[in-house]
Design a protein around this motif. Structure first.
Motif, PDB file in Angstrom:
ATOM      1  N   LEU A 117       4.680   3.252   8.817  1.00  0.00           N
ATOM      2  CA  LEU A 117       3.871   2.416   7.924  1.00  0.00           C
ATOM      3  C   LEU A 117       4.684   1.963   6.715  1.00  0.00           C
ATOM      4  N   THR A 118       5.530   2.878   6.196  1.00  0.00           N
ATOM      5  CA  THR A 118       6.360   2.524   5.051  1.00  0.00           C
ATOM      6  C   THR A 118       7.330   1.399   5.397  1.00  0.00           C
TER       7      THR A 118
ATOM      8  N   TRP B 113       7.124  -0.785   7.871  1.00  0.00           N
ATOM      9  CA  TRP B 113       6.399  -2.029   8.104  1.00  0.00           C
ATOM     10  C   TRP B 113       5.988  -2.675   6.776  1.00  0.00           C
ATOM     11  N   TYR B 114       5.468  -1.840   5.860  1.00  0.00           N
ATOM     12  CA  TYR B 114       5.036  -2.353   4.562  1.00  0.00           C
ATOM     13  C   TYR B 114       6.220  -2.942   3.794  1.00  0.00           C
TER      14      TYR B 114
ATOM     15  N   SER C 191       6.651  -6.851   2.960  1.00  0.00           N
ATOM     16  CA  SER C 191       6.714  -7.202   1.538  1.00  0.00           C
ATOM     17  C   SER C 191       8.003  -7.960   1.229  1.00  0.00           C
TER      18      SER C 191
ATOM     19  N   ALA D  79       8.979  -1.180  -2.600  1.00  0.00           N
ATOM     20  CA  ALA D  79       8.034  -1.196  -1.469  1.00  0.00           C
ATOM     21  C   ALA D  79       8.192   0.048  -0.616  1.00  0.00           C
TER      22      ALA D  79
ATOM     23  N   GLY E 229       5.230   2.288  -0.636  1.00  0.00           N
ATOM     24  CA  GLY E 229       4.641   2.328   0.708  1.00  0.00           C
ATOM     25  C   GLY E 229       4.564   3.736   1.252  1.00  0.00           C
TER      26      GLY E 229
ATOM     27  N   ALA F 134       1.215   5.505   2.133  1.00  0.00           N
ATOM     28  CA  ALA F 134       1.009   5.972   3.506  1.00  0.00           C
ATOM     29  C   ALA F 134       0.674   7.461   3.531  1.00  0.00           C
TER      30      ALA F 134
END
Length: 480
Positions: free
Chosen positions: A21-22, A24-25, A29, A187, A191, A195
């Motif tokens: 998730l990190t 991807w974020y 971003s 980010a 992130g 997450a």
């Protein structure tokens, strides 16, 4: 290449959800910031170029007007050109003709004309034409020229220094790149924290599940405090706990029932053995003791066989060897076996079953045999037992009905439990193991069917075995 590396990391199995998730974020971003920065950069650069172009066009029009108004006064034209050049810093103007070359310069010093690489472009048409010209490494100009008809034709050149704009855009690009790098790190950090915080309920759910043991199956984890994404998982897990709790409870009852049922014949055998050995007895007495022991052995053997069958039925995941059977013929074989017992008890046994059924012959006979045995055991003299069929488009119902003593409503829901008997006295006399109906239910379930009982105390019981109809086209897939 970096993007492919990140995507490869994201697709790698076993990677932490928080890390995925990190990444991807951070990736999204960074892409959004880069796209937005690039769009703003393009807009800014275009606005600067448009502003410079507007200045150049206005200067060309002003010089062209001066040339038309001062055709015979060259000194006034030169003065006008110099004045237009000095109104804005960094503007250079000159006029040339094909035969005479440069006829007027707005400034005495002109980097475009005095450098080692002088400006030598000419417009091909009578429309304004622009060029970007670099004299030195950090000295940039935007040049516009327009050819005007006349005797002779003239070309007006206007150039504006754009070094400051280029330096500004270069600084903007540097700032944008630095912002993207900083945004990427921020980010990633933000992130990961987001997450981890977002996945905290998942860790809480995992901790609750890890705390559960066989003695805590009564606990439930569903509630209003879970996010909607985990609420369904928690509810499904609660249903799993319910099934496990029910299975553990049934196993516990089953183990207790086995111990109880085995204890009685073992105590009988032990008591008879101790009694026979207490003193010297005659041969007939020993024979009677052995005969009584053989009855208990037979009951134990039937019980063990039934338990083994139930265990195999629950664990057998292979398809049954089903065949298309003639119901009347199958039931006729069973009726002929039980006819002598029915005659002895003065019970009428009727086989009215007609039609065909897709089933395993041995298992079908065992199921109906258990039903007939129960019916004969509970039907008094003068009663009757009837076997018949009812068929619909989706199923075949094999029905065994008797006019016996029936089953009380309180016992009707429990008769399929193992070792349960509504008449405990009969079991103590060795007339049953309490597993007959449980075996019937397992056999019907193995065939994908259902069983239900209808009974009225004192009037009789009807057992309805429902088997699904299997089409001939699917015989190879569903029968073997």
């Amino acid at each position: 290449m970096f993007l492919n590396y990140v995507i490869k990391i994201l697709k790698r199995p076993g990677r932490s959800m928080a890390v995925r998730l990190t990444l991807w974020y951070a990736l999204l971003s960074t892409i959004l910031i880069a796209v937005a920065g690039a769009a703003l950069y393009w807009i800014l650069a275009e606005q600067l170029r448009a502003a410079d172009s507007q200045i150049l066009i206005s200067k060309i029009h002003a010089i062209h007007t001066a040339m038309r108004n001062n055709t015979d006064h060259f000194s006034e034209l030169l003065h006008e050109i110099q004045m237009e050049s000095n109104t804005i810093r960094g503007v250079y103007i000159w006029v040339s003709r094909s035969q005479e070359g440069i006829i007027a310069r707005g400034r005495s010093d002109n980097p475009l004309l005095d450098s080692n690489k002088p400006f030598d472009r000419k417009p091909k048409a009578f429309e304004p034409q622009q060029w970007h010209w670099k004299v030195k490494k950090h000295e940039h100009f935007q040049v516009m020229a327009q050819r005007f008809a006349g005797q002779p034709a003239s070309i007006i050149y206007v150039a504006i220094r754009t070094s400051e704009s280029e330096h500004f855009l270069a600084f903007y690009r540097y700032a944008l790149a630095l912002s993207i790098v900083l945004a990427l790190f921020i980010a990633i950090l933000a992130g990961y924290l987001i997450a981890r915080r977002g996945l905290r309920p998942v860790h809480q759910l995992a901790s609750l599940v890890d705390e559960l043991s066989a003695s805590q199956l009564h606990r439930r984890i569903a509630g209003d405090n879970w996010p909607s994404e985990l609420a369904t998982l928690a509810e499904n897990f609660d249903r799993l706990l319910e099934r496990l709790e029910d299975s553990f409870a049934r196993i516990s009852r089953f183990s207790a029932d086995i111990a109880h049922e085995l204890r009685t014949p073992i105590h009988i055998l032990r008591g008879e053995g101790e009694l026979a050995l207490s003193r010297t007895r005659s041969i007939p007495e020993y024979q009677a003791c052995i005969a009584s022991a053989m009855d208990e052995y037979e009951r134990l053997s039937r019980m063990v066989d039934a338990l083994l069958f139930l265990a195999r039925a629950e664990q057998d995941h292979n398809a049954l060897d089903k065949q298309q059977l003639d119901i009347h013929q199958e039931m006729a074989s069973l009726c002929s076996f039980y006819q002598a017992m029915a005659d002895e008890q003065d019970v009428t046994l009727n086989n009215d079953a007609q039609g065909s059924i897709t089933a395993n012959s041995d298992l079908l006979r065992r199921a109906v045999s258990n039903l007939l045995s129960n019916a004969l055991r509970h039907t008094p003299a003068g009663g009757s037992i009837r076997i018949y069929c009812e068929q619909s488009r989706e199923q075949v119902q094999l029905i065994v009905s008797d006019t016996g003593s029936g089953i009380a409503d309180a016992d009707l829901d429990r008769v399929f439990d193992r070792f349960y008997s509504a008449d405990a006295a009969r079991m103590r006399r060795g007339q049953g193991t309490g597993l007959g109906l449980a075996i019937v239910q397992s056999i019907v379930h193995l065939h994908g069917g259902k069983i239900r009982l209808k009974s009225v105390a004192g009037k009789g019981t009807t057992a309805i075995l429902s088997f699904p109809i299997i089409s001939k086209d699917n015989n190879d897939d569903n029968i073997r």
